[in-house]
Write a protein that holds these residues in place. Structure first.
Motif, PDB file in Angstrom:
ATOM      1  N   LYS A  35       0.881  -1.225  -0.141  1.00  0.00           N
ATOM      2  CA  LYS A  35       0.014   0.105  -0.135  1.00  0.00           C
ATOM      3  C   LYS A  35       0.827   1.257   0.010  1.00  0.00           C
ATOM      4  N   LYS A  36       2.138   0.802   0.021  1.00  0.00           N
ATOM      5  CA  LYS A  36       2.952   2.302  -0.021  1.00  0.00           C
ATOM      6  C   LYS A  36       3.200   2.883  -1.436  1.00  0.00           C
ATOM      7  N   ILE A  37       3.399   4.042  -1.415  1.00  0.00           N
ATOM      8  CA  ILE A  37       4.176   4.746  -2.827  1.00  0.00           C
ATOM      9  C   ILE A  37       5.343   5.260  -2.265  1.00  0.00           C
ATOM     10  N   GLU A  78      -5.023   4.528  -5.137  1.00  0.00           N
ATOM     11  CA  GLU A  78      -4.848   6.069  -4.942  1.00  0.00           C
ATOM     12  C   GLU A  78      -3.810   6.847  -5.568  1.00  0.00           C
ATOM     13  N   LEU A  79      -2.812   6.368  -6.295  1.00  0.00           N
ATOM     14  CA  LEU A  79      -1.801   6.687  -7.065  1.00  0.00           C
ATOM     15  C   LEU A  79      -2.474   7.096  -8.137  1.00  0.00           C
ATOM     16  N   LEU A  84      -4.177  10.195 -12.840  1.00  0.00           N
ATOM     17  CA  LEU A  84      -5.388  10.400 -13.805  1.00  0.00           C
ATOM     18  C   LEU A  84      -6.031  11.828 -13.674  1.00  0.00           C
ATOM     19  N   ALA A  85      -6.411  12.064 -12.391  1.00  0.00           N
ATOM     20  CA  ALA A  85      -6.943  13.320 -12.108  1.00  0.00           C
ATOM     21  C   ALA A  85      -6.345  14.545 -12.470  1.00  0.00           C
TER      22      ALA A  85
END
Length: 90
Positions: A35-37, A78-79, A84-85
């Protein structure tokens, strides 16, 4: 978002020599680990980055997305929502 190039990693896997060429095109990297970026930047520890972006076979992990000089490796909802946003809002 306009896709300039798409490659099938199953048909043409990207290994270390190709990875080094890809890394040279980028100045920032975001690699998912669970779950880490994990953020990396050009000029950092290249061997650690290579270990994070490759799977057990030594091939580039999927999915991988390059937008400009930024490389995103691995999937994290989330990433991808953030990426994309920013492309839609752009």
């Amino acid at each position: 978002m306009h896709v300039v190039e798409e490659e099938n990693a199953k048909k043409d896997p990207l290994r270390e020599a190709g990875l080094l060429d890809l890394l040279a095109l980028c100045d920032s990297f975001f690699v998912t680990s669970g779950k880490k970026i994990l953020p990396y930047s050009a000029g950092g520890e290249q061997q650690e980055l290579l270990e994070k972006i490759t799977g057990r076979t030594g091939n580039l992990r999927a999915p991988t997305l390059r937008i400009g000089a930024t490389l995103y490796v691995g999937y994290n909802e989330e990433l991808y929502q953030r990426v994309l946003a920013t492309q839609v809002d752009g």
